[in-house]
Write a protein that holds these residues in place. Structure first.
Motif: not given
Length: 287
Positions: A127-128, A152-154, A162-166
C-alpha cells in the motif's frame, strides 16, 4: 563548485543555481542527485558550464530535454507539455490494472474514509509503495492531488477500503493516461493563486483540508491539497488558513522569480470565495 563558477544558489530552491551575465542573460542549473538540467537564454554561458561539468564529472549530455525523472516533455508552437504517460502505463501494469474498467472521478465525491478498524488489514508495504508512486504522479496530475492526499493519511494502518480507494485512482488513470500540463507562451506575467477549504471534512479528527493552486501568466505552476494542522472552529477559520497557505506559496514563487530576475506584470493576486475570511484578511487588527 557552482559558486566558484559565479553561480548563486537560489534561496527558494537550494537545488537551483543561477548565473546572470552582464548582457542581462541568464543560465540556470537544476540538480536532483545525479540528474541535471541546464537551461537559460545565455547560449555561451550554457556551453561554458557544460565544458566545466565535463572536466569535473563523468557526465553524458542527452540533448534537448525530453524525459526527466519519469516526466515526459514535448514541445509545440503553443508551448511546452509535460506528462507521465509511460509512468502511468508502468504503474497500471505493475499493479495488474492495465485491463481495468475506467471511472470518471479519482475518488467518490461523497466518500467518508476513516480508520476502518473493523475492516481487513492489507499489505502495508504494498500500500505504501502504491501511494508513494501516486504521490509522485501528482507532480503532473493536479486532478488526483486531493484523492492522493486522502489515501496517504492511512499509510500507517491501511485497510481494505483504503486500498479500494487507491485502486479507484488507478481506474481513473486508465481512462486518462496521457493527461498533463501545457505551459503556453504568454506575454503577460501575472502571478495569482486560488484557495479553498472544506470544513471539518475528516471523519477521523474533524480537521479541514486546504486546497490551492497558483498560476503564472495563465499557466498552472503549483498546487496542493493537504489536511490542516489544527481543528478549525468555523468555516471562516478554515478558509482563512487556506488563504494563508496560498499567500505563502505566492511569496515562495516570488523568491524564485526574483532570483531569475523575472519582473511581474502588476501585484500578486489571491482569490478566495469566503467573504468572512476575506474580511478577516482585510482587517489589519485581526489578521
Amino acid at each position: 563548485m557552482m559558486k566558484e563558477l559565479g553561480y548563486r544558489q537560489s534561496q527558494g530552491d537550494h537545488t537551483l543555481f543561477i548565473k546572470h551575465s552582464a548582457a542581462g542573460r541568464v543560465t540556470a542549473l537544476l540538480v536532483y542527485v545525479d540528474d541535471i538540467i541546464v537551461t537559460g537564454n545565455d547560449e555561451q554561458g550554457k556551453v561554458e558550464l557544460k565544458k566545466k561539468l565535463v572536466k569535473e564529472f563523468e557526465i553524458k549530455e542527452l540533448g534537448r530535454l525530453r524525459y526527466f525523472l519519469g516526466i515526459e516533455v514535448a514541445y509545440s508552437t503553443q508551448g511546452i507539455f509535460i506528462s507521465q504517460q509511460k509512468y502511468v502505463s508502468d504503474l497500471l501494469t505493475e499493479t495488474g490494472k492495465i485491463g481495468c474498467k475506467p471511472v470518471s472521478t479519482p475518488i467518490d465525491p461523497n466518500h467518508k474514509l476513516g480508520e476502518a478498524k473493523e475492516e481487513p488489514v492489507v499489505d502495508k508495504r504494498m500500500y505504501q509503495r502504491l501511494v508513494g508512486r501516486l504521490i509522485y504522479l501528482a507532480h503532473t496530475r493536479p486532478d488526483i492531488a486531493y484523492s492522493v492526499s486522502v489515501i496517504s493519511q492511512f499509510m500507517h494502518d491501511p485497510r481494505e477500503p483504503h486500498l479500494q480507494a487507491a485502486y479507484r485512482v488507478l481506474h481513473y488513470l486508465k481512462g486518462s493516461p496521457g493527461k498533463g500540463i501545457l505551459f503556453k507562451r504568454s506575454k503577460d506575467l501575472v502571478l495569482e493563486a486560488y484557495t479553498d477549504a472544506d470544513y471539518a471534512g475528516s471523519v477521523v479528527d474533524r480537521r479541514s483540508t486546504t486546497g490551492y493552486c497558483t498560476f503564472l501568466g495563465g499557466n498552472l505552476v503549483t498546487w496542493r491539497s493537504k489536511k490542516q494542522n489544527v481543528v478549525a472552529r468555523s468555516s471562516a477559520e478554515s478558509e482563512f488558513r487556506a488563504i494563508a497557505q496560498g499567500l505563502c506559496e505566492l511569496l515562495w514563487l516570488k523568491i524564485i522569480l526574483d532570483d531569475l530576475r523575472v519582473n511581474l506584470d502588476g501585484p500578486m493576486k489571491l482569490y478566495s470565495d469566503n467573504k468572512s475570511a476575506i474580511n478577516i484578511a482585510h482587517n489589519l487588527y485581526t489578521a
